[in-house]
Enzyme design. Structure first.
Site, PDB file in Angstrom:
ATOM      1  N   HIS A  70     -10.284   1.127   1.155  1.00  0.00           N
ATOM      2  CA  HIS A  70      -9.759   2.447   1.548  1.00  0.00           C
ATOM      3  C   HIS A  70     -10.903   3.435   1.761  1.00  0.00           C
ATOM      4  O   HIS A  70     -10.845   4.284   2.645  1.00  0.00           O
ATOM      5  CB  HIS A  70      -8.861   3.014   0.443  1.00  0.00           C
ATOM      6  CG  HIS A  70      -7.394   2.699   0.602  1.00  0.00           C
ATOM      7  ND1 HIS A  70      -6.661   3.090   1.694  1.00  0.00           N
ATOM      8  CD2 HIS A  70      -6.521   2.051  -0.210  1.00  0.00           C
ATOM      9  CE1 HIS A  70      -5.399   2.693   1.552  1.00  0.00           C
ATOM     10  NE2 HIS A  70      -5.282   2.047   0.392  1.00  0.00           N
ATOM     11  N   HIS A 106      -9.044  -3.767  -2.592  1.00  0.00           N
ATOM     12  CA  HIS A 106      -8.114  -2.980  -1.770  1.00  0.00           C
ATOM     13  C   HIS A 106      -8.543  -1.500  -1.765  1.00  0.00           C
ATOM     14  O   HIS A 106      -8.605  -0.872  -0.706  1.00  0.00           O
ATOM     15  CB  HIS A 106      -6.694  -3.152  -2.349  1.00  0.00           C
ATOM     16  CG  HIS A 106      -5.618  -2.386  -1.654  1.00  0.00           C
ATOM     17  ND1 HIS A 106      -4.602  -3.004  -0.957  1.00  0.00           N
ATOM     18  CD2 HIS A 106      -5.376  -1.047  -1.558  1.00  0.00           C
ATOM     19  CE1 HIS A 106      -3.793  -2.073  -0.459  1.00  0.00           C
ATOM     20  NE2 HIS A 106      -4.242  -0.883  -0.817  1.00  0.00           N
ATOM     21  N   GLU A 107      -8.860  -0.975  -2.948  1.00  0.00           N
ATOM     22  CA  GLU A 107      -9.208   0.458  -3.048  1.00  0.00           C
ATOM     23  C   GLU A 107     -10.576   0.755  -2.425  1.00  0.00           C
ATOM     24  O   GLU A 107     -10.751   1.780  -1.759  1.00  0.00           O
ATOM     25  CB  GLU A 107      -9.193   0.919  -4.508  1.00  0.00           C
ATOM     26  CG  GLU A 107      -7.842   0.807  -5.213  1.00  0.00           C
ATOM     27  CD  GLU A 107      -6.700   1.417  -4.451  1.00  0.00           C
ATOM     28  OE1 GLU A 107      -6.895   2.424  -3.744  1.00  0.00           O
ATOM     29  OE2 GLU A 107      -5.587   0.870  -4.541  1.00  0.00           O
ATOM     30  N   CYS A 137       0.858  -1.188   0.000  1.00  0.00           N
ATOM     31  CA  CYS A 137       0.000   0.000   0.000  1.00  0.00           C
ATOM     32  C   CYS A 137       0.891   1.234   0.000  1.00  0.00           C
ATOM     33  O   CYS A 137       1.839   1.310   0.788  1.00  0.00           O
ATOM     34  CB  CYS A 137      -0.896  -0.006   1.238  1.00  0.00           C
ATOM     35  SG  CYS A 137      -2.018   1.396   1.300  1.00  0.00           S
TER      36      CYS A 137
END
Ligand code: ZN
Length: 186
Positions: free
Chosen positions: A148, A144-145, A102
């Site tokens: 976030h 993953h995004e 990351c």
């Protein structure tokens, strides 16, 4: 275009839930272009708005280049996604372990279990509704995004606490195992 500063842990913005994008105006277009440039400059494959200090449901993602049968990069084969207000509407039962990094946790890597495939509804950079079917590596980056945007980081989802390494240690492990893997930094 302007290269933006990337926010790293323990900045609290990385732990906040983001607000939906409501104005697809000129300011947003500038922000998106700056995020794309920042991602590319950092050799990243994904960047979410909180990572540049903006609490918005906005992320840019760029796939790795495709390779031909001999392993050579095919020019212009990277795919760029600009994603606003994403929602995962379907997840595969099949799960896969993979290594992630990351840009907001520089110098570290960890193993994370993700859905092998997902379907996403979102809006593009002009607010148009889009539907995406994603699998494999691209599905991993999207998960993953989208995490976030909820204030969730990959370190929250490690397959085991010990499956978290500095880049140097991870490289040594790979050399010992004589393997090489492409690690997404997002
Ligand atoms: Zn990240």
């Amino acid at each position: 275009m302007t290269k933006l500063d990337i926010v790293t842990l323990p900045d609290p913005i990385l732990r906040q839930k983001t607000r939906p994008v409501t104005q697809f105006d000129d300011d947003l277009q500038v922000l998106i272009d700056d995020m794309i440039e920042t991602m590319r400059e950092a050799n990243g494959v994904g960047l979410a708005a909180p990572q540049i200090g903006r609490s918005l449901q906005l992320t840019v993602i760029e796939s790795l280049p495709k390779e031909d049968d001999e392993g050579n990069e095919i020019p212009n084969s990277r795919q760029l996604f600009v994603i606003a207000n994403p929602r995962i509407v379907w997840e595969s039962r099949e799960l896969v372990d993979g290594i992630e990094g990351c840009l907001s946790i520089p110098g570290y890597l960890g193993e994370v279990e993700r859905c092998q495939a997902i379907r996403v509804r979102a809006q593009d950079r002009h607010g148009k509704k889009i539907k995406l079917k994603l699998n494999g590596w691209t599905a991993r980056i999207f998960q993953h995004e989208i995490d976030h945007l909820q204030g969730v980081l990959y370190i929250d989802k490690l397959t085991a606490p010990e499956n978290f390494w500095t880049e140097e240690v991870f490289q040594k492990i790979q050399e010992e195992m004589d393997e090489e893997e492409t690690i997404p930094n997002a």
